[in-house]
Design a protein around this motif. Structure first.
Motif, short mmCIF file in Angstrom:
data_model
loop_
_atom_site.label_atom_id
_atom_site.label_comp_id
_atom_site.label_asym_id
_atom_site.label_seq_id
_atom_site.Cartn_x
_atom_site.Cartn_y
_atom_site.Cartn_z
N UNK A 31 12.63 7.50 -0.04
CA UNK A 31 12.31 8.61 -0.92
C UNK A 31 10.88 8.45 -1.45
N UNK A 32 10.23 9.57 -1.80
CA UNK A 32 8.85 9.49 -2.30
C UNK A 32 8.78 8.79 -3.65
N UNK A 33 7.71 8.06 -3.86
CA UNK A 33 7.47 7.42 -5.15
C UNK A 33 7.17 8.48 -6.20
N UNK A 34 6.43 9.51 -5.80
CA UNK A 34 6.08 10.60 -6.71
C UNK A 34 5.67 11.82 -5.91
N UNK A 35 5.76 12.98 -6.55
CA UNK A 35 5.29 14.23 -5.96
C UNK A 35 4.25 14.84 -6.89
N UNK A 49 0.82 -1.22 0.00
CA UNK A 49 0.00 0.00 0.00
C UNK A 49 0.85 1.25 0.00
N UNK A 50 0.30 2.31 -0.59
CA UNK A 50 0.97 3.60 -0.61
C UNK A 50 0.44 4.50 0.49
N UNK A 51 1.21 5.49 0.81
CA UNK A 51 0.85 6.52 1.77
C UNK A 51 0.93 7.86 1.08
N UNK A 52 -0.06 8.73 1.31
CA UNK A 52 -0.06 10.08 0.74
C UNK A 52 0.01 11.10 1.85
N UNK A 53 0.80 12.16 1.63
CA UNK A 53 0.89 13.26 2.59
C UNK A 53 0.83 14.58 1.84
N UNK A 83 4.34 7.81 -0.81
CA UNK A 83 5.44 7.06 -0.21
C UNK A 83 5.14 5.57 -0.21
N UNK A 84 6.18 4.79 -0.41
CA UNK A 84 6.15 3.35 -0.19
C UNK A 84 6.89 3.11 1.13
N UNK A 85 6.25 2.44 2.07
CA UNK A 85 6.83 2.29 3.40
C UNK A 85 8.18 1.57 3.40
N UNK A 86 8.48 0.88 2.30
CA UNK A 86 9.75 0.17 2.22
C UNK A 86 10.89 1.06 1.74
N UNK A 87 10.55 2.29 1.30
CA UNK A 87 11.56 3.18 0.74
C UNK A 87 11.62 4.49 1.52
#
Length: 409
Positions: free
Chosen positions: A211-215, A191-195, A205-209
């Protein structure tokens, strides 16, 4: 709403449209800014400003305590059960449960047959006010102990609640106002997280990484003096396929997750117009078909976000009124019940407003759909959260430093 605190305050009064099984959760020394149940409904998280703390309240049912203790020592409890009736035996097991954890039974507050106990306190992760929280859950994993918080210290923190430790820390350039997560479609994906932040970006964000997946960046209109400037974002909601953001430009913007091949995305799919002020909260329907938005124009709106609605002007389904926003311009959250039949939102009039959302087939502006107006708080209601399995159990957090959990009649 009756305030039946853990201290058994007998002076509280109840209106006619709610039950008396409402409890008070105390401990914060600042305004409560957000609330969130985990997917199983076994934990409720509350965040605050001044104390920079996130409390996690374990929701313990009598059955849970009985099963836990019975598994711990079957023979001892079976012997005791033979000497007691069912009701007395439940009380005995509950006392044993509290004794093992050095918890006074009188300190437990009960709602709908469950006891709320402050079992975890995350007090050192943030260096400034905590503004929002949400839980992460990978569908089918059986684990919903990962909690996300964000705050004025410009960070997003990922915590393992049961281990009482912070796993990851993510950064924005300015205050982070809101976070949202969505379960993955299957157990093979994460699952992804958005802020979203005052820096004008919504980061995924991917909790395993680290850096952000995308902005996601929504620039000002082409007619603006500085086309490179961005709008501060104040609310976010994440589904399995789309991200919805709201900000100071009064717009709700939809972003397509299938476009994440680019690191920075500046072209949204569409924008929802109609609000006259800042978006303070967003929440997706349990089935993902509709979006709820709370706004500083003192309206709560429901939007149809299904993909086959061709005309964005027809996406507005309902407009609810009756709650208040104040000159403090706080980011008041909103929420759906787990069955999608009720909606609620924060309100500056110290009341919890709950509306009927069972019929979303007609477009009306309707204040008659307001089912409950619940008193009990002594300050602005900043957040509401419905139990994920019990649609008639609702929690509210306020500037009065308290959380109230009540069962609707």
């Amino acid at each position: 709403m009756t305030v039946a605190a853990a201290t058994n305050d007998a002076n509280a009064a109840a209106p006619s449209n709610s039950s008396s099984s409402t409890i008070q959760l105390s401990g914060h020394v600042g305004a409560v800014t957000s609330l969130a149940y985990n997917a199983s409904g076994t934990m409720l998280a509350s965040t605050s400003t001044t104390d920079r703390a996130c409390f996690v309240w374990s929701v313990i049912s009598r059955n849970v305590s009985m099963n836990y203790l019975a598994a711990d020592d079957d023979n001892e409890h079976d012997d005791n059960a033979n000497m007691m009736n069912s009701s007395t035996y439940q009380e005995y097991l509950l006392n044993e449960y509290c004794s093992q954890r050095s918890i006074a039974p009188s300190s437990l507050a009960s709602c709908h047959g469950s006891f709320y106990v402050n079992t975890h306190a995350l007090t050192s992760a943030h260096k400034n006010a905590i503004l929002d929280c949400c839980w992460m859950n990978q569908r089918g994993s059986g684990s919903d102990q990962l909690l996300v918080t964000c705050g004025a210290d410009r960070t997003v923190q990922l915590h393992d609640v049961l281990a009482t430790k912070t796993i990851r820390s993510y950064k924005h350039d300015k205050v982070v106002n809101a976070v949202s997560s969505s379960p993955s479609a299957d157990t093979s994906s994460h699952p992804l997280l958005a802020s979203c932040s005052d820096d004008g970006t919504c980061k995924l964000w991917d909790a395993r990484q680290r850096k952000p997946v995308a902005s996601l960046v929504a620039p000002l209109s082409s007619g603006a003096a500085d086309t490179a400037a961005t709008i501060p974002l104040t609310a976010v909601a994440l589904s399995e396929s789309h991200v919805y953001t709201g900000g100071l430009d009064n717009l709700i913007v939809c972003w397509d997750l299938t476009m994440l091949s680019d690191q920075t995305i500046t072209k949204p799919v569409y924008a929802l117009t109609g609000h006259a002020d800042t978006i303070s909260g967003l929440a997706l329907h349990p089935r993902g078909t509709h979006l709820l938005s709370n706004n500083m124009d003192a309206t709560l709106r429901v939007w149809d976000v299904r993909p086959f609605v061709a005309n964005t002007n027809r996406r507005l389904v309902q407009t609810y009124q009756g709650h208040k926003h104040s000159s403090d311009r706080g980011l008041l959250k909103c929420a759906w019940s787990c069955d999608g039949n009720l909606v609620s939102c924060g309100s500056a009039d110290k009341l919890v407003h709950i509306w009927d959302a069972a019929d979303l087939t007609t477009t009306v502006s309707d204040t008659d759909k307001e089912l409950y107006v619940l008193p009990g708080h002594k300050g602005c209601v900043n957040a509401v959260a419905f139990h994920p399995q019990l649609p008639n159990v609702v929690a509210s957090g306020s500037a009065d430093h308290r959380v109230l959990v009540g069962e609707l009649s």
